[in-house]
Scaffold this active site. Structure first.
Site, PDB file in Angstrom:
ATOM      1  N   GLY A   9      20.392  18.622 -47.827  1.00 43.67           N
ATOM      2  CA  GLY A   9      19.680  19.753 -47.240  1.00 43.67           C
ATOM      3  C   GLY A   9      19.593  20.866 -48.269  1.00 43.67           C
ATOM      4  N   GLY A  13      19.242  28.093 -51.582  1.00 39.19           N
ATOM      5  CA  GLY A  13      20.424  28.811 -52.065  1.00 39.19           C
ATOM      6  C   GLY A  13      21.159  28.035 -53.142  1.00 39.19           C
ATOM      7  CB  VAL A  14      23.538  29.208 -55.734  1.00 39.00           C
ATOM      8  CG1 VAL A  14      24.719  29.792 -54.980  1.00 39.00           C
ATOM      9  CG2 VAL A  14      23.960  28.688 -57.099  1.00 39.00           C
ATOM     10  CB  CYS A 100      22.039  26.170 -36.282  1.00 39.79           C
ATOM     11  SG  CYS A 100      20.871  25.617 -37.539  1.00 39.79           S
ATOM     12  N   GLY A 124      25.485  22.222 -48.468  1.00 32.65           N
ATOM     13  CA  GLY A 124      26.235  23.137 -49.330  1.00 32.65           C
ATOM     14  C   GLY A 124      27.320  23.906 -48.600  1.00 32.65           C
ATOM     15  CB  CYS A 198      19.007  30.908 -40.019  1.00 30.04           C
ATOM     16  SG  CYS A 198      19.303  30.057 -38.478  1.00 30.04           S
TER      17      CYS A 198
END
Length: 383
Positions: A9, A13-14, A100, A124, A198
């Site tokens: 997924g 983002g990092v 979620c 992540g 989110c």
């Protein structure tokens, strides 16, 4: 090592970017999926999924993997957002990120990945999965970076989900993740972490909720029953809230101060801040108290419902630790009468502003056992 097809997924983002890189480096066949979970006004400054997708695509390009854009917005609205609104309308404070994870990231997304022929999915998140060789069960562990651990948000995951899930950055500290991203030239290496829910992002929360929930003003009362002002609607407040009450200048009277001090709050002065302590839906009254450690804000017993246990069955009653909100240290407690759906927690030390709708999550050391939704706690009766 067995090489697998793993679907990651990619959020833009990092953390998810480094997750994909680490798996590719290990020789796995990695496919990136960008999940679009929210469509209403997502081109605004607050909910920038278009920018996130561009970042995710740029990451996929650098790492050298394919990326697919998948729209889960309808699922999200039905399974997460509708429940979020129901809970707020009932006066509770839900945690949509937990829902979620359970309904979208590790259900709709997992199902989609399996249709692509994936053996595993990866995200992540700062958590870890370990197979217990004695029991054969998959355990959910805290991430190794205590400041970033996200096991709290993942406590509703079950055995089937955990058996197919990898959390590579859970083994790392955040500073190390940033270092890797920088080293391999990821375009989002310095991108700041997203905060907030989110679909709300950084926008003013009350303004967002106001679009979906009608205002229903009523009295704000203190613990002596004195009316201090008017609230805009109980759904717009949460227990422990200090800002936005509109009663900053109100002082406690002498008799009220004495009454509060008699409850054991010797240090409370007339200029102490006010906190939301109760929401009485029947009378549409918002109850506030003065002082952070007012007895109405402290609970030693908590009832939880809608439980979800990682092992598939409740743990045995006994001594363990729990969090009643994400940003808090584990607190020692006794698990009492756990069942598949309900449990009670008795804490050694009083817990502050225990909030119905939030989750109480249980731990045995680094192992997350699961948890439930807070239904009630033992605070003193209303006047």
């Amino acid at each position: 090592m067995h090489k697998q097809r793993i679907v990651v997924g990619l959020s833009g983002g990092v953390d998810s970017a480094v997750t994909a890189h680490l798996l590719k480096q290990q020789g796995h066949e990695v496919i990136g999926i960008f999940m679009k979970n929210w469509e209403d006004d997502d081109d605004s400054e607050f909910c920038s999924s278009n920018i996130d997708f561009v970042d995710a695509a740029a990451v996929a390009d650098v790492i050298g993997i394919a990326i697919e854009h998948v729209n889960f917005a309808a699922d999200y609205k039905d399974r997460v957002f509708a429940e979020f609104l129901r809970e707020y309308q009932a006066g509770r404070t839900p945690n949509p990120d937990i829902l979620c994870n359970a309904e979208i990231k590790f259900k709709a997304f997992l199902d989609h990945a399996m249709r692509l022929g994936a053996e595993k999915i990866a995200t992540g998140h700062y958590a870890r999965v370990r197979k217990n060789e004695t029991t054969g069960l998959h355990e959910l562990l805290k991430g190794l970076d205590p400041a970033k651990d996200q096991s709290y948000f993942l406590h509703r995951l079950n055995q089937a989900q955990l058996s197919r899930t990898l959390f590579p950055v859970g083994e790392l500290k955040k500073i190390e993740v940033r270092r890797i991203a920088n080293e391999i030239g990821l375009p989002n290496a310095k991108k700041k972490d997203s905060t907030g829910i989110c679909f709300i992002g950084e926008r003013p929360f009350r303004e967002f909720l106001n679009r979906y929930i009608a205002k229903a003003p009523g009295p704000i009362k203190n613990d002596q029953g004195r009316v201090l002002g008017e609230h805009v609607g109980l759904s717009f407040y949460t227990l422990g809230q200090r800002q936005g009450l509109g009663i900053g200048g109100v002082k406690a009277r002498g008799a009220e101060l004495k009454a509060v001090q008699a409850l054991g709050q010797r240090g409370v002065g007339e200029h102490e801040p006010w906190f939301v302590a109760r929401k009485d839906m029947d009378s549409n009254t918002l109850w506030v108290v003065q002082g952070h450690d007012h007895p109405w804000l402290l609970s030693t017993e908590v009832q939880v419902q809608d439980c979800s246990w990682v092992a598939g069955a409740p743990p045995a009653a006994g001594t363990m630790a729990a969090k009643t909100r994400y940003r808090q240290a584990d607190a020692a407690c006794e698990l009492v009468a756990p069942s598949s759906t309900h449990a009670a927690l008795r804490f050694d030390e009083p817990q502050w502003a225990v909030t119905p709708g939030q989750s109480a999550v249980l731990y045995q050391g680094e192992v997350c056992l699961g948890g439930g939704v807070i239904a009630a706690s033992n605070t003193p009766a209303l006047p």
